[in-house]
Write a protein that holds these residues in place. Structure first.
Motif, PDB file in Angstrom:
ATOM      1  N   UNK A 177      36.496  30.098  42.951  1.00 24.16           N
ATOM      2  CA  UNK A 177      35.507  31.169  42.796  1.00 24.16           C
ATOM      3  C   UNK A 177      34.479  31.076  43.914  1.00 24.16           C
ATOM      4  N   UNK A 178      33.761  32.156  44.104  1.00 27.13           N
ATOM      5  CA  UNK A 178      32.709  32.216  45.123  1.00 27.13           C
ATOM      6  C   UNK A 178      31.469  32.866  44.518  1.00 27.13           C
ATOM      7  N   UNK A 179      30.304  32.479  45.017  1.00 28.11           N
ATOM      8  CA  UNK A 179      29.069  33.112  44.536  1.00 28.11           C
ATOM      9  C   UNK A 179      28.006  33.041  45.634  1.00 28.11           C
ATOM     10  N   UNK A 180      27.175  34.082  45.737  1.00 27.74           N
ATOM     11  CA  UNK A 180      26.131  34.086  46.773  1.00 27.74           C
ATOM     12  C   UNK A 180      24.874  33.346  46.323  1.00 27.74           C
ATOM     13  N   UNK A 181      24.223  32.723  47.260  1.00 25.07           N
ATOM     14  CA  UNK A 181      22.886  32.161  47.057  1.00 25.07           C
ATOM     15  C   UNK A 181      22.047  32.706  48.207  1.00 25.07           C
ATOM     16  N   UNK A 189      25.936  34.072  39.043  1.00 22.87           N
ATOM     17  CA  UNK A 189      27.188  33.880  38.327  1.00 22.87           C
ATOM     18  C   UNK A 189      28.313  34.580  39.091  1.00 22.87           C
ATOM     19  N   UNK A 190      29.369  33.868  39.413  1.00 20.65           N
ATOM     20  CA  UNK A 190      30.472  34.488  40.156  1.00 20.65           C
ATOM     21  C   UNK A 190      31.044  35.691  39.408  1.00 20.65           C
ATOM     22  N   UNK A 243      21.525  32.634  30.553  1.00 19.36           N
ATOM     23  CA  UNK A 243      22.973  32.456  30.556  1.00 19.36           C
ATOM     24  C   UNK A 243      23.559  32.402  31.968  1.00 19.36           C
ATOM     25  N   UNK A 244      22.800  31.842  32.866  1.00 23.30           N
ATOM     26  CA  UNK A 244      23.299  31.670  34.229  1.00 23.30           C
ATOM     27  C   UNK A 244      24.196  30.441  34.264  1.00 23.30           C
TER      28      UNK A 244
END
Length: 230
Positions: free
Chosen positions: A70-74, A34-35, A17-18
């Motif tokens: 939105x923001x999310x880390x990689x 996921x943010x 569920x990513x």
């Protein structure tokens, strides 16, 4: 100061569920994380109607479009590994100007809704031993995409199956029977010469009119007779 990341970049393992981003040309790319926070805005547009010497009227002019930030880390905590691959894939998708939609996200995305990416910023937090990106935060700003009415009609016309043409057989035209009114001095020979081009065709006229002309040598002036085809 060390930074701990809860979900690391691992190209072989993807959590269930990513969130995924889907391009309008069919590409599917994982966001890898996921943010946790979203900024969502969906308000109608308003316009003003001016009145001389009075306050203007205000009224809603359109329902407005959804806007999401939105923001999310990689990241990869290993200094020897980089995260160029997922970032490059996302950049390539966005640079082509495709519309995007998202799966496994919050309801405000509504996976059937298409968005235009109006801002995509890469904030580099850490480099690997080879000066490659090993930790970055990706900042998105997207706005609901709506096709123009002309484009919608064009797409609908492509999808619509052409209606089979009805082939109607043309009925042959009924040929009107030619007639001739006998004048003084006429004979079947003269009539055949004038009307059929050859006097020798007078027997054809007689055969059509045997009831009216029992004797071909005696024809009555003023009588209307049938003529054969030319």
């Amino acid at each position: 100061m060390s930074v701990k990341i809860r979900i690391l970049y691992n190209p072989t393992v993807r959590p269930a569920k990513q969130m995924m981003v889907i391009g309008s040309k069919g590409q599917k790319i994982s966001l890898w994380t996921t943010p946790e926070k979203f900024d969502f805005e969906h308000v109608p547009s308003f316009g003003e109607v001016t009145r001389e010497g009075k306050m203007p009227f205000t009224r809603m002019t359109a329902p407005g479009l959804r806007e999401v930030s939105f923001s999310h880390p990689v990241a990869n905590l290993s200094f020897e590994r980089n995260i160029n691959d997922p970032i490059w894939k996302l950049q390539k998708l966005i640079r082509t100007g495709q519309k995007v939609r998202f799966t496994n996200g919050p309801n405000l995305f509504a996976s059937t809704v298409w968005f235009n990416v109006i801002s995509f910023r890469i904030e580099i937090k850490q480099l690997s031993g080879h000066n490659q990106i090993s930790f970055a935060v990706l900042h998105w700003k997207i706005k609901q995409a709506v096709d123009s009415p002309a484009l919608i009609k064009k797409k609908a016309a492509k999808k619509a199956k052409p209606k089979p043409r009805k082939t109607t057989k043309k009925k042959p035209k009924k040929q009107v029977q030619r007639t001739y009114k006998i004048k003084k001095g006429d004979s079947l020979f003269k009539i055949a010469a004038k009307q059929l081009g050859r006097g020798s065709r007078w027997p054809e006229i007689w055969k059509l009119n045997k009831k009216a002309i029992p004797n071909p040598n005696r024809i009555k002036v003023g009588k209307t007779i049938k003529l054969p085809k030319k």
